[in-house]
Every structure is written in C-alpha cells, then in structure tokens.
Design a protein around this motif. Sequence first.
Motif, PDB file in Angstrom:
ATOM      1  N   ASP A   1       0.843  -1.196   0.000  1.00 48.36           N
ATOM      2  CA  ASP A   1       0.000   0.000   0.000  1.00 48.36           C
ATOM      3  C   ASP A   1       0.877   1.245   0.000  1.00 48.36           C
ATOM      4  O   ASP A   1       0.659   2.186  -0.766  1.00 48.36           O
ATOM      5  CB  ASP A   1      -0.905  -0.040   1.234  1.00 48.36           C
ATOM      6  CG  ASP A   1      -1.887   1.113   1.283  1.00 48.36           C
ATOM      7  OD1 ASP A   1      -2.337   1.541   0.193  1.00 48.36           O
ATOM      8  OD2 ASP A   1      -2.198   1.595   2.386  1.00 48.36           O
ATOM      9  N   ARG A   2       1.929   1.220   0.832  1.00 46.26           N
ATOM     10  CA  ARG A   2       2.844   2.353   0.924  1.00 46.26           C
ATOM     11  C   ARG A   2       3.551   2.592  -0.414  1.00 46.26           C
ATOM     12  O   ARG A   2       3.883   3.709  -0.753  1.00 46.26           O
ATOM     13  CB  ARG A   2       3.878   2.090   2.031  1.00 46.26           C
ATOM     14  CG  ARG A   2       4.086   3.277   2.947  1.00 46.26           C
ATOM     15  CD  ARG A   2       4.830   2.864   4.196  1.00 46.26           C
ATOM     16  NE  ARG A   2       3.934   2.295   5.199  1.00 46.26           N
ATOM     17  CZ  ARG A   2       4.322   1.490   6.183  1.00 46.26           C
ATOM     18  NH1 ARG A   2       5.585   1.133   6.282  1.00 46.26           N
ATOM     19  NH2 ARG A   2       3.460   1.043   7.059  1.00 46.26           N
ATOM     20  N   HIS A   3       3.761   1.523  -1.145  1.00 43.60           N
ATOM     21  CA  HIS A   3       4.414   1.641  -2.457  1.00 43.60           C
ATOM     22  C   HIS A   3       3.417   1.855  -3.588  1.00 43.60           C
ATOM     23  O   HIS A   3       3.777   1.799  -4.761  1.00 43.60           O
ATOM     24  CB  HIS A   3       5.269   0.396  -2.741  1.00 43.60           C
ATOM     25  CG  HIS A   3       6.546   0.374  -1.960  1.00 43.60           C
ATOM     26  ND1 HIS A   3       6.596   0.058  -0.621  1.00 43.60           N
ATOM     27  CD2 HIS A   3       7.827   0.656  -2.318  1.00 43.60           C
ATOM     28  CE1 HIS A   3       7.839   0.127  -0.192  1.00 43.60           C
ATOM     29  NE2 HIS A   3       8.615   0.498  -1.204  1.00 43.60           N
ATOM     30  N   GLY A   4       2.153   2.048  -3.240  1.00 40.23           N
ATOM     31  CA  GLY A   4       1.167   2.388  -4.272  1.00 40.23           C
ATOM     32  C   GLY A   4       0.519   1.202  -4.957  1.00 40.23           C
ATOM     33  O   GLY A   4       0.081   1.327  -6.099  1.00 40.23           O
ATOM     34  N   PHE A   5       0.446   0.064  -4.259  1.00 40.62           N
ATOM     35  CA  PHE A   5      -0.255  -1.088  -4.830  1.00 40.62           C
ATOM     36  C   PHE A   5      -1.378  -1.516  -3.895  1.00 40.62           C
ATOM     37  O   PHE A   5      -1.144  -1.721  -2.709  1.00 40.62           O
ATOM     38  CB  PHE A   5       0.703  -2.271  -5.042  1.00 40.62           C
ATOM     39  CG  PHE A   5       1.741  -1.991  -6.082  1.00 40.62           C
ATOM     40  CD1 PHE A   5       1.493  -2.248  -7.421  1.00 40.62           C
ATOM     41  CD2 PHE A   5       2.970  -1.443  -5.723  1.00 40.62           C
ATOM     42  CE1 PHE A   5       2.453  -1.966  -8.377  1.00 40.62           C
ATOM     43  CE2 PHE A   5       3.934  -1.154  -6.680  1.00 40.62           C
ATOM     44  CZ  PHE A   5       3.672  -1.413  -8.014  1.00 40.62           C
ATOM     45  N   ALA A   6      -2.586  -1.627  -4.441  1.00 43.39           N
ATOM     46  CA  ALA A   6      -3.735  -2.021  -3.637  1.00 43.39           C
ATOM     47  C   ALA A   6      -4.003  -3.504  -3.836  1.00 43.39           C
ATOM     48  O   ALA A   6      -4.396  -3.928  -4.922  1.00 43.39           O
ATOM     49  CB  ALA A   6      -4.961  -1.198  -4.028  1.00 43.39           C
ATOM     50  N   VAL A   7      -3.734  -4.284  -2.777  1.00 44.80           N
ATOM     51  CA  VAL A   7      -4.063  -5.714  -2.804  1.00 44.80           C
ATOM     52  C   VAL A   7      -4.845  -6.013  -1.534  1.00 44.80           C
ATOM     53  O   VAL A   7      -5.156  -5.115  -0.758  1.00 44.80           O
ATOM     54  CB  VAL A   7      -2.796  -6.597  -2.863  1.00 44.80           C
ATOM     55  CG1 VAL A   7      -1.981  -6.277  -4.091  1.00 44.80           C
ATOM     56  CG2 VAL A   7      -1.968  -6.433  -1.592  1.00 44.80           C
ATOM     57  N   SER A   8      -5.162  -7.277  -1.342  1.00 46.05           N
ATOM     58  CA  SER A   8      -5.953  -7.646  -0.181  1.00 46.05           C
ATOM     59  C   SER A   8      -5.283  -8.788   0.547  1.00 46.05           C
ATOM     60  O   SER A   8      -4.523  -9.553  -0.039  1.00 46.05           O
ATOM     61  CB  SER A   8      -7.349  -8.068  -0.636  1.00 46.05           C
ATOM     62  OG  SER A   8      -7.974  -8.820   0.364  1.00 46.05           O
ATOM     63  N   SER A   9      -5.592  -8.907   1.831  1.00 48.93           N
ATOM     64  CA  SER A   9      -5.068 -10.059   2.563  1.00 48.93           C
ATOM     65  C   SER A   9      -6.124 -11.156   2.597  1.00 48.93           C
ATOM     66  O   SER A   9      -6.039 -12.061   3.392  1.00 48.93           O
ATOM     67  CB  SER A   9      -4.670  -9.659   3.979  1.00 48.93           C
ATOM     68  OG  SER A   9      -5.784  -9.173   4.680  1.00 48.93           O
TER      69      SER A   9
ATOM     70  N   THR B   1      -2.473  -3.502 -16.656  1.00 44.51           N
ATOM     71  CA  THR B   1      -1.565  -3.670 -17.802  1.00 44.51           C
ATOM     72  C   THR B   1      -0.381  -4.545 -17.404  1.00 44.51           C
ATOM     73  O   THR B   1      -0.109  -4.742 -16.210  1.00 44.51           O
ATOM     74  CB  THR B   1      -1.006  -2.307 -18.249  1.00 44.51           C
ATOM     75  OG1 THR B   1      -0.250  -1.752 -17.158  1.00 44.51           O
ATOM     76  CG2 THR B   1      -2.120  -1.347 -18.638  1.00 44.51           C
ATOM     77  N   ALA B   2       0.322  -5.040 -18.430  1.00 37.40           N
ATOM     78  CA  ALA B   2       1.517  -5.851 -18.186  1.00 37.40           C
ATOM     79  C   ALA B   2       2.554  -5.024 -17.428  1.00 37.40           C
ATOM     80  O   ALA B   2       3.257  -5.536 -16.546  1.00 37.40           O
ATOM     81  CB  ALA B   2       2.090  -6.342 -19.515  1.00 37.40           C
ATOM     82  N   ASP B   3       2.630  -3.741 -17.738  1.00 32.62           N
ATOM     83  CA  ASP B   3       3.586  -2.871 -17.065  1.00 32.62           C
ATOM     84  C   ASP B   3       3.298  -2.805 -15.566  1.00 32.62           C
ATOM     85  O   ASP B   3       4.219  -2.830 -14.744  1.00 32.62           O
ATOM     86  CB  ASP B   3       3.510  -1.472 -17.695  1.00 32.62           C
ATOM     87  CG  ASP B   3       4.405  -0.486 -16.971  1.00 32.62           C
ATOM     88  OD1 ASP B   3       5.621  -0.750 -16.913  1.00 32.62           O
ATOM     89  OD2 ASP B   3       3.881   0.516 -16.427  1.00 32.62           O
ATOM     90  N   GLU B   4       2.016  -2.724 -15.218  1.00 36.54           N
ATOM     91  CA  GLU B   4       1.658  -2.677 -13.796  1.00 36.54           C
ATOM     92  C   GLU B   4       2.072  -3.965 -13.090  1.00 36.54           C
ATOM     93  O   GLU B   4       2.557  -3.943 -11.959  1.00 36.54           O
ATOM     94  CB  GLU B   4       0.155  -2.428 -13.642  1.00 36.54           C
ATOM     95  CG  GLU B   4      -0.251  -1.004 -14.003  1.00 36.54           C
ATOM     96  CD  GLU B   4      -1.767  -0.786 -14.003  1.00 36.54           C
ATOM     97  OE1 GLU B   4      -2.184   0.363 -13.837  1.00 36.54           O
ATOM     98  OE2 GLU B   4      -2.522  -1.766 -14.186  1.00 36.54           O
ATOM     99  N   VAL B   5       1.859  -5.093 -13.760  1.00 40.17           N
ATOM    100  CA  VAL B   5       2.260  -6.377 -13.181  1.00 40.17           C
ATOM    101  C   VAL B   5       3.773  -6.399 -12.978  1.00 40.17           C
ATOM    102  O   VAL B   5       4.263  -6.821 -11.920  1.00 40.17           O
ATOM    103  CB  VAL B   5       1.804  -7.541 -14.084  1.00 40.17           C
ATOM    104  CG1 VAL B   5       2.434  -8.864 -13.641  1.00 40.17           C
ATOM    105  CG2 VAL B   5       0.283  -7.648 -14.084  1.00 40.17           C
ATOM    106  N   ASP B   6       4.516  -5.917 -13.956  1.00 39.69           N
ATOM    107  CA  ASP B   6       5.977  -5.909 -13.844  1.00 39.69           C
ATOM    108  C   ASP B   6       6.435  -5.019 -12.693  1.00 39.69           C
ATOM    109  O   ASP B   6       7.351  -5.370 -11.932  1.00 39.69           O
ATOM    110  CB  ASP B   6       6.604  -5.425 -15.163  1.00 39.69           C
ATOM    111  CG  ASP B   6       6.396  -6.428 -16.288  1.00 39.69           C
ATOM    112  OD1 ASP B   6       6.010  -7.584 -15.980  1.00 39.69           O
ATOM    113  OD2 ASP B   6       6.584  -6.064 -17.465  1.00 39.69           O
TER     114      ASP B   6
END
Lengths: 386, 130, 381
Positions: C310-318, C356-361
Amino acid sequence: MIYLDYAATTPLDPRVRDAMLPWLDADSHFGNPASDHALGRKARVAVERARAQVAALLGAGADEIVWTSGATESNNLAIKGALEFRGLKGAHVVTSRVEHKAVLDTCRYLETQGVRVSYLTPQADGVVAVEQVLAALQPDTAMVSLMWVNNETGAINPVEALAPQLRERGILFHVDAVQAAGKLPIDLAQVPIDLLSLSAHKLYGPKGIGALFVRKRPRARLAPQIHGGGHEQGMRSGTLATHQIVGLGEACVLAAAGLGDEARRLRGLRERLWQALQVLPKIYLNGPVEARAPGILNVSFAGAEGESLRAMLPELMVSSGSACSSATREPSYVLRALGRDDELAGSSLRLSLGRYSTEAQIDRAAAQIVEAVRFLRELSPLWSEA
Amino acid sequence: MNPQENVYAYREPIWARFRAPRHGGRLPAGGRLLEAQAGSPAAHSVLRLQLGLNGAIVAQVRFQAYGCPTAIAVGEWLAEQLEGQPLTHLAAIDAAAIRDALEIAEDKAHCALMGEDVLRALQQQMSEQA
Amino acid sequence: MPVYLDHNATTRLDSRVLEAMLPYLAGPYGNASSLHRYGRAARDAIERAREQVAALVNCQPREIVWTSGGTEANNLALKGVAEAFPGARLLYGATEHPAVLETAEALRARGWPVGVVAMGEDGLIDWPDFERQLAEAPLRLVSLMRANNETGVLQDIPRAAALVHAAGAWLHVDAVQAAGKIPVDFVALQADLMSLSSHKLYGPKGIGALVLRPEVELSPLHHGGWQERSLRGGTENVAAIVGFGAAAELAAAELETRTAHLRGLRERLESGLHRLPGVHLFGEGVERLPNTVQFALAGYEGEALLMQLDRHGFAVSSGSACASGRGEPSHVLLGMGIERELAKGAVRVSLGKDNTADEVDRFLAVLSGFASAATPRVSVR
C-alpha cells in the motif's frame, strides 16, 4: 409536468448528485470501504463523514447510525432484529393499522412466529393518541412501533410525548420517520426513541439507501438480519455503496439547513391549494387540520372516482393511495382505517408538495383538479349537490 | 403537455370514450323510457343506462357512470351500440362482446360484467312492461 | 493513483455504465411503482436490465430478483429457503464467503441442522465426504460457490448439482466472483438458486440479484411491498439496476477478450512470482479464476505485506475485504487444511480488465525487493 408526489419519492437534488458523482467516476474513489489500502481508506472516510451528517440531522451520535438498503430494510431490521434478540416467544408488540406495509407485513410475519401484535386504529383525524398506546400496553409488551408522520394523510403522531412514557416502562420504541426526517425537527438527544428508520429518496437523496438509528445509551440490541462479514458493528453486512451513502449524507445536510423555512413555505403552498379547491362542494380533508406534515394534502372528492380523476390529470403526477399499493389499485387501507366509506376512500387524491413546488404550479394544478372533478361529477349517477 | 394525453396508457378504445363521451347525462322526462342501474358504490363502479324508445326502436340513449375510465367507456360504448337499433339488440350484447370491443384486460373484466348486468336489467324491465 | 490489484473486493465503475445510469440520477423522479408515464419508463428500464443480466448468465428474466448486493442475495437464498422449510437440513462448503457461512451458522443457532462440506488442500470439494453428508439425512439446500473470492478456485458445480438433485435437495450457487470473469450459465450449472453482484463486474455498488428457478419456494427476507413478486419489497433502486444491466451487457460482450487479457496477466504474474525466493502460491494446479492469485511471501504476515505494498502504491488484499482487519488467518485457507502460520501470510492479487503488463511488472519489481529483504528470516516450506 407538475410533480405532486413527493411523499412517494423525491427527485434527486442536483447538489446531492454532484456530491455522489465523484464516487461513481473519479479514479481514486471506487475502493471498497472495507478494504485495508489507500483506496479503501478513502472510501471509508467518506462513509464515516456521511454517517456524521445523518447523525447531525437527528441529534444522534455517528456510531448510532447503521446503513441499510432503504426504509423497508430499516423497518425490518428494527422490528425483527430487536424481537429476535429478545426472543420471539411470548412477546407483545403495539403498532397501528396505518403503518407502512414494511411494518405491517413484518408484524404479520412475527405473528406466525409466536409474537402477539395489537394494531391500533387511529382517531378519525388519523393521529394515534398517547393514551391509546398506553392503554394497549400489556405486562409483556416488548416494543411499540409507530410512524412519526403518516405517508398518506400527513398526520403527525405524538411520538415525542410518547417516548418518555415508554422509556419509563422499559419498552423499546421504534419510530418509522421516513416522512418526518428532514421535514420536521428531530432531536434524539432529547427524545428517548430507541430505533428510528429513514430513507434517502424521500429527502432528495438517492434510491436504494436508508439508515437505522440504533441507540447506544441505553443500548438497543439487535440480531442481524443480513449476515456475512460483520459490517456495521455486526448489525448489517454487505459491501457499502459509497456513492449512495455520500448522497444520503449530503441530502441530510441540505435538509437540516433549510428545515424551518422550507416547512413554512410548504405549509403556505398547501393552504393555497386547499383554498383553491374550496370552490368544489363536498370535498373532505383526510387527516388532521393542525398536526399535519407541511407538504401533504389528502382530499376525498365525493362523486369523482380516484382512478378516473388521476387519468384526467395527465400533467400532474399524483397518487391515489400510497404508491406501494397503486400497482394493485386497492383503495387506500389507511383511509378505510380512518373510517372513510369505500366510496370516499376510493375518491381520494394525495397531493404532496416539496422542494421544487411553486405557486404557479399549485394554481395550475388546482384549476385542473377542479375541472376534472366537475366533469366526473356530471357523469356520475351518484352525485348530487344536496 | 397535451391535457388529453393518455399518460397511464389506457387502451385506445377505452381512452377515446372516457375523454370524450357523447352520450353522458340523462334524457328529459316524458316519452317512453327504460332505465336500469348496475354495480355499487362500495365496488367503486356504478353504471346507469336510459333508453328512449320509439316503438320497438331505441331512439336515444344516455348513460351515467361512477368508476374508473373503463367503467365510463363501457357506458359510452353501450350507448353507441344501442342507439337506432331494435330493442331485440339488447340480447345480442354480452360481457365478452364488451371486452372484445374495448380491449378490456382481465383485471378490469368486472367493468364488462357490469355492462352486461345493465343490459339484462333493461331486458327484465321490458318483459315486465310487456 | 495507486495500481489497483484488488478487483475481487470491488471494481471501478465502467464509464459506459455510468453513462447509462446518469439519466436515472437526473430524470423525472421515476418511482417505478407509479403507473404514470414516468413511472412506467422506470419500470421498462428495470425490465430491460433484467433481460441484460439474464443474458449474461443464461437464465429467464423472470427468474431474477433484485437485491442490495451479493450478501443480501446469499442471505435471501439461505434464510429464504430455511424459513419456508422450518427445520430442514442445510449444507454449505467450508470455504464459502462469510455471507453464506455466517448466515448458515445463524440458522444453526436458531435450530436448523446445518452441515459443512469439507474441502481438500487444493480448495476443491472433498467428494467422498460430500456424498456421505448428502446421504446422511433428508436435505433441503446445499450452498456452494462457483469461484472462491480468495483463492479463485473453481468448483465442479454440475457434478455437485447432480448429486444434490439426486438427494432431493436444491443447489444454491454463489457466483458473485465468477460472473463477468468466466462464462456463467445458470442452466448448464444446473443450479436452482444463484447469487450475483454488480460491483464485482464494473457495475455500481448497492445492487445484486438472486436468480431462482420458478419451483424454488422462498420466504422474503424483508417483509413489506409487492416489488419483485413480493420476494423483495422496497422502492427499486432504478439507477443502480440500470447500471447492473449495462455492466452485465458489457461483460457478456467482452467476456472472451477480458478473460484472455486476465489470463495473460496472471501467467505473467505467476511466472514472476515463481522466480522470487520464498513465495508459496495457494490453489496452484487446479482450475482457478483467470484473474486471481493468492500467495504468501516468506517472512511477511499478510497484513504487513499488504501495508508495505500500500505504501508503495499497490492495492491488494489479505483475503476477503469483508473479513479484513481482524488479524485472523483466512477461513478459506484454514478450510483447505493449510497451516495457520502459512495462512497468516496470505496476500491476494486480483487483476482487472484495465490492468496492464507494465503494472504487473512494477508490482513484481517491488515485491522482489521485499522478498530479498525477508528471505533470511523465515523460511516457507
């Protein structure tokens, strides 16, 4: 078109829509308020801000507001939730015969589950008196459920006087305030109501969202009716619809700001309409003269059947009976409960005024109604001026 | 908005007669009249039909109705059908014919039945007068 | 704007869906209960949406009952059948969404006999156990999900349906996560009831549906009002219903493209994860949603990793958004027999049509930094 059906639903205020739109559109506004990341937190902040806005309209604490999908769910959660928590068997409930269907149908369901229900018949003016309720109480009465304002007649029930009496006796008090919230002053810090339902689309907010006030001190306890995930302090699960909630919050802010002035304005318009209709003989006001919500005028026109009357008024959007029963076109059960005979109950129009009603609209509506009633009376074998 | 607009979407045969009935009212007293009424205020529908007779011919018809647009249209349609016809024509019309002609839906079938009831009541009077 | 990788929690409203909704957020009031021209226009819009949603899941429009969302749909299915059949036995899968699990447990507390279908470590139904429970005593309803919200694992619903029907019971399928991501065919699944949610497929929040076959008997959850054949009273949320319909139509039209895109991104993500030290993938090797990857990274609790990302700008879930913030390991993973310690490390990435693929990378690059920092501390078998 002249809209005179504000008691059925209100148009979305453009200011409310503007508050909602970012939560439907903007890049960073779509998170699930239950999510633990930046987008989730952002949505959660908006949800909590709206909660405080709703609470402020009611004189409640923000932690006493539970989101629901609307008044029907609020009423179900309040009544079934409280009684299930207490234990259904042997409980007694007092309500009235002129409540909204959501309350009446819930009570009928509870009767199949062993709850005893007393249905009070209001006075001839549509008001349920404090003494009537107190006389109906039994030693095992667990709850009283009464509407603040009746949706068809506008009759205002004396819930503020009743609440302390019920609190003294330890009886839970649920109030369906759908027609009162944002229209009459409500201060739950002063009035010891335990549970109170409201709906956004009756106060210029969006459809599909409502709230239930659940008092913290003393705490009203509810068994949840929708399980899964433990949202809303465990009382109501399901992903929160941020845009809808933001809309309800904004609608409450706007309603609170204009409360007194708007009530005076609507009362004036309503009296203007009633006066203009006086050129017709044999018309009857359904509901109390004084203790009535400012925007509602329910009139029976002897000799002019309601459906035909409405059909002759294409420019007006009005209701003959509540919108919830218009699909079946049954004559208003509320007016029957007030002792109107079948003909007069079936010859009624509910004219409900609101934020966008103007004098010009009222005058035009009155002229059209007068003409239509005269036309139908001339055709009617039942009509005589005597 | 057109003040005659059919915003509740009534079927056209009903709407036209409801908005512009040509046979509403009562016949002047005198002359040979037959008159009957059906329905009840409690059921929100009452229909009264008056026939002005010239021998065995129905010379003039007037109706009065209290009820929904369909009930009013039934009165007007019966007047149209009977005017200028021999009295025997009363027997030729029943509820099914009324429903067909006015495209009356199931939930308003009682309005057509009320129309038939008035015709039968008129026939009853005829036989009593004969 | 963070990189959003939490599409199983909710999705961003499609701008085309918003376009479809806007007239109903501005128009002439549209109470669908009113018989007036405007009320009928609202009713027509609702019926059109019913056709759109029906087309997405191959059911009849009249089989759809609108609800306030997937949670209410699940509650209506379980409580509705239970109330109509007092005391009847119910079964649900160990890895179901809380909306099924907690509803079933509430019914158990009120006296209904309730059984739990065990799941294997791969997240799939333990068939011998299932058949044993079906045979045990008369049964009214079984509730199973098509796709799991955390692991993305897909169940063989037609196989379950045949067994459930042979036992004389009805099958409720929670298809909230499946709809819009893979083909969902109510007829082919042979389900009797099925839950759907709009905001998981780029529609608005606050609207969902329960699909049910005409012979299913159900009591309403909310009493009052004749709307939705008296199964669900209350003034209709016209704008949201229209939005759900529009979203369903887009999902149907774009399903193949979306699925292919998601599958490509997921493969890219998984092969990247495989290259990182200390990564454990859950539900690997079984058929899963094309967008969902659940994994643990050695040395990190799920909540902690989520916060770092989250701090690095990625929204995931636990895990399930509904259950987040409780510090408990996922009941889904525990239900699959995964050890508590490993389960506590779970993080869920759920991709969406606009990723996008870039986001995954970029995600893999950030994760790779965490992985090398953490590996020495704890090892994951």
